[in-house]
Motif scaffolding. Structure first.
Motif, PDB file in Angstrom:
ATOM      1  N   ALA A   1       0.838  -1.198   0.000  1.00  0.00           N
ATOM      2  CA  ALA A   1       0.000   0.000   0.000  1.00  0.00           C
ATOM      3  C   ALA A   1       0.877   1.254   0.000  1.00  0.00           C
ATOM      4  N   VAL A   2       0.311   2.330  -0.497  1.00  0.00           N
ATOM      5  CA  VAL A   2       1.017   3.613  -0.500  1.00  0.00           C
ATOM      6  C   VAL A   2       0.947   4.215   0.899  1.00  0.00           C
ATOM      7  N   SER A   3       2.092   4.559   1.464  1.00  0.00           N
ATOM      8  CA  SER A   3       2.180   5.111   2.808  1.00  0.00           C
ATOM      9  C   SER A   3       3.075   6.341   2.793  1.00  0.00           C
ATOM     10  N   VAL A   4       2.573   7.454   3.327  1.00  0.00           N
ATOM     11  CA  VAL A   4       3.384   8.666   3.382  1.00  0.00           C
ATOM     12  C   VAL A   4       4.637   8.433   4.215  1.00  0.00           C
ATOM     13  N   ARG A   5       4.496   7.742   5.336  1.00  0.00           N
ATOM     14  CA  ARG A   5       5.653   7.520   6.211  1.00  0.00           C
ATOM     15  C   ARG A   5       6.727   6.681   5.517  1.00  0.00           C
ATOM     16  N   ARG A   6       6.303   5.663   4.770  1.00  0.00           N
ATOM     17  CA  ARG A   6       7.285   4.837   4.068  1.00  0.00           C
ATOM     18  C   ARG A   6       7.917   5.600   2.906  1.00  0.00           C
ATOM     19  N   LEU A   7       7.145   6.448   2.258  1.00  0.00           N
ATOM     20  CA  LEU A   7       7.705   7.256   1.176  1.00  0.00           C
ATOM     21  C   LEU A   7       8.740   8.237   1.720  1.00  0.00           C
ATOM     22  N   ARG A   8       8.429   8.852   2.852  1.00  0.00           N
ATOM     23  CA  ARG A   8       9.397   9.776   3.468  1.00  0.00           C
ATOM     24  C   ARG A   8      10.647   9.020   3.910  1.00  0.00           C
ATOM     25  N   SER A   9      10.485   7.829   4.487  1.00  0.00           N
ATOM     26  CA  SER A   9      11.642   7.014   4.863  1.00  0.00           C
ATOM     27  C   SER A   9      12.490   6.694   3.637  1.00  0.00           C
ATOM     28  N   SER A  10      11.825   6.395   2.548  1.00  0.00           N
ATOM     29  CA  SER A  10      12.545   6.069   1.304  1.00  0.00           C
ATOM     30  C   SER A  10      13.344   7.268   0.816  1.00  0.00           C
ATOM     31  N   TRP A  11      12.775   8.463   0.964  1.00  0.00           N
ATOM     32  CA  TRP A  11      13.478   9.695   0.574  1.00  0.00           C
ATOM     33  C   TRP A  11      14.726   9.882   1.430  1.00  0.00           C
ATOM     34  N   ILE A  12      14.599   9.694   2.738  1.00  0.00           N
ATOM     35  CA  ILE A  12      15.754   9.850   3.629  1.00  0.00           C
ATOM     36  C   ILE A  12      16.841   8.835   3.291  1.00  0.00           C
ATOM     37  N   VAL A  13      16.444   7.588   3.098  1.00  0.00           N
ATOM     38  CA  VAL A  13      17.419   6.538   2.806  1.00  0.00           C
ATOM     39  C   VAL A  13      18.084   6.778   1.456  1.00  0.00           C
ATOM     40  N   GLU A  14      17.332   7.255   0.478  1.00  0.00           N
ATOM     41  CA  GLU A  14      17.919   7.537  -0.832  1.00  0.00           C
ATOM     42  C   GLU A  14      18.984   8.628  -0.723  1.00  0.00           C
TER      43      GLU A  14
END
Length: 307
Positions: free
Chosen positions: A248-261
């Motif tokens: 599922a699309v999750s804002v928290r996971r997307l933000r985590s992905s941005w930080i990790v990238e």
């Protein structure tokens, strides 16, 4: 204790959205507690009303007496946080506890000599990032949606993964907060913060299209009238579930992905922390998601040459 007219009006006129059946029974006690503590509280009165109402409803449904002193006992607040806030993130539940504890501390019965309880910290969990393959496939899924659903899905990903915004920030951003520089970069001015937030190049085209819209609408779900629309994200994600085994699309996971990238690209950790609106120490929680450098790359960096 005399409250200013605006605060007093907020308390006396307060009624929660979708008020529970118990509201008319408990509202007097709720308003009394907030009115008695509001002047000495550093928290907004709306937040105190929300937390106190939720506590009072939980106490009533748990069979506890409709007595504010019982509601604000240490053990009652802890039980409420542990069993009555399971729908909240641990940090949000801890915030409720802090508000209620502070309310208790401002009221008269603290003078009975009760000891201050030991601090209780809710564990901070970091949402795991999506894998690069998942992110690529999620974008493909979003691009194949139709109409407004497509625009909303891409806007959500551009703001959360392209810019690293939190859910509250995603909800607040309007087209007037997007600024296109001569270089083509998109800078986002988030209400209430002076952070430098620059969209990742791969998502610039999505936000660039939003800047061309007429008016000053919200970027995500522009048809809404209020920033604080009920179930803004949960209702949308419930209706739009990715196919093909994607998560599922999750804002928290997307933000985590941005930080990790960003950390994986070895961008200065201070720059990342400033853009994320957090501390460099807080970013350490994401470090185990960051792949290690190869020995060849590490040697080149330590030697002082480019990779």
């Amino acid at each position: 204790m005399t409250l200013d007219p605006a605060t007093s009006a907020k308390i006396t006129s307060y009624r929660p959205q979708n008020a529970p059946p118990e509201w008319d029974h408990i509202c007097g006690h709720v308003r009394m507690l907030v009115a008695a503590s509001a002047e000495r509280s550093p928290y907004r009165v709306e937040r105190l009303l929300t937390a106190t109402t939720r506590l009072a409803v939980w106490c009533h449904r748990s069979g506890l007496p409709d007595n504010p002193e019982v509601w604000l006992r240490h053990e009652t607040i802890d039980a409420f946080v542990l069993t009555g806030c399971t729908d909240l993130a641990p940090s949000s539940a801890q915030t409720y506890r802090s508000w209620l504890r502070h309310m208790r501390a401002t009221l008269a019965w603290l003078e009975r000599g009760e000891q201050t309880p030991p601090p209780m910290k809710a564990p901070k969990k970091v949402s795991p990032p999506y894998s690069p393959a998942q992110l690529s496939r999620l974008r493909g899924w979003a691009e194949h949606l139709s109409g407004q659903a497509r625009d909303d899905a891409l806007a959500l990903m551009a703001l959360a993964f392209g810019c690293g915004l939190t859910s509250g920030e995603v909800a607040a951003v309007r087209t007037g907060h997007l600024h296109r520089l001569d270089s083509g970069a998109i800078v986002v001015t988030v209400p209430g913060t002076e952070r430098l937030i620059v969209c990742r190049a791969a998502w610039e085209d999505i936000l660039a299209q939003a800047t061309d819209r007429a008016g000053d609408a919200f970027v995500f779900r522009p048809g809404r009238a209020s920033r604080h629309a009920k179930n803004l994200f949960s209702s949308w994600t419930a209706r739009h579930r990715p196919t093909g085994g994607l998560p599922a699309v999750s804002v928290r996971r997307l933000r985590s992905s941005w930080i990790v990238e960003l950390l994986s690209a070895r961008i200065d950790v201070g720059v990342v922390a400033a853009a994320a609106g957090t501390s460099t120490s807080a970013l350490a929680r994401y470090q185990h998601f960051v792949p290690a450098l190869s020995e060849l790359t590490a040697v080149a960096l330590l030697r002082g040459r480019g990779r």
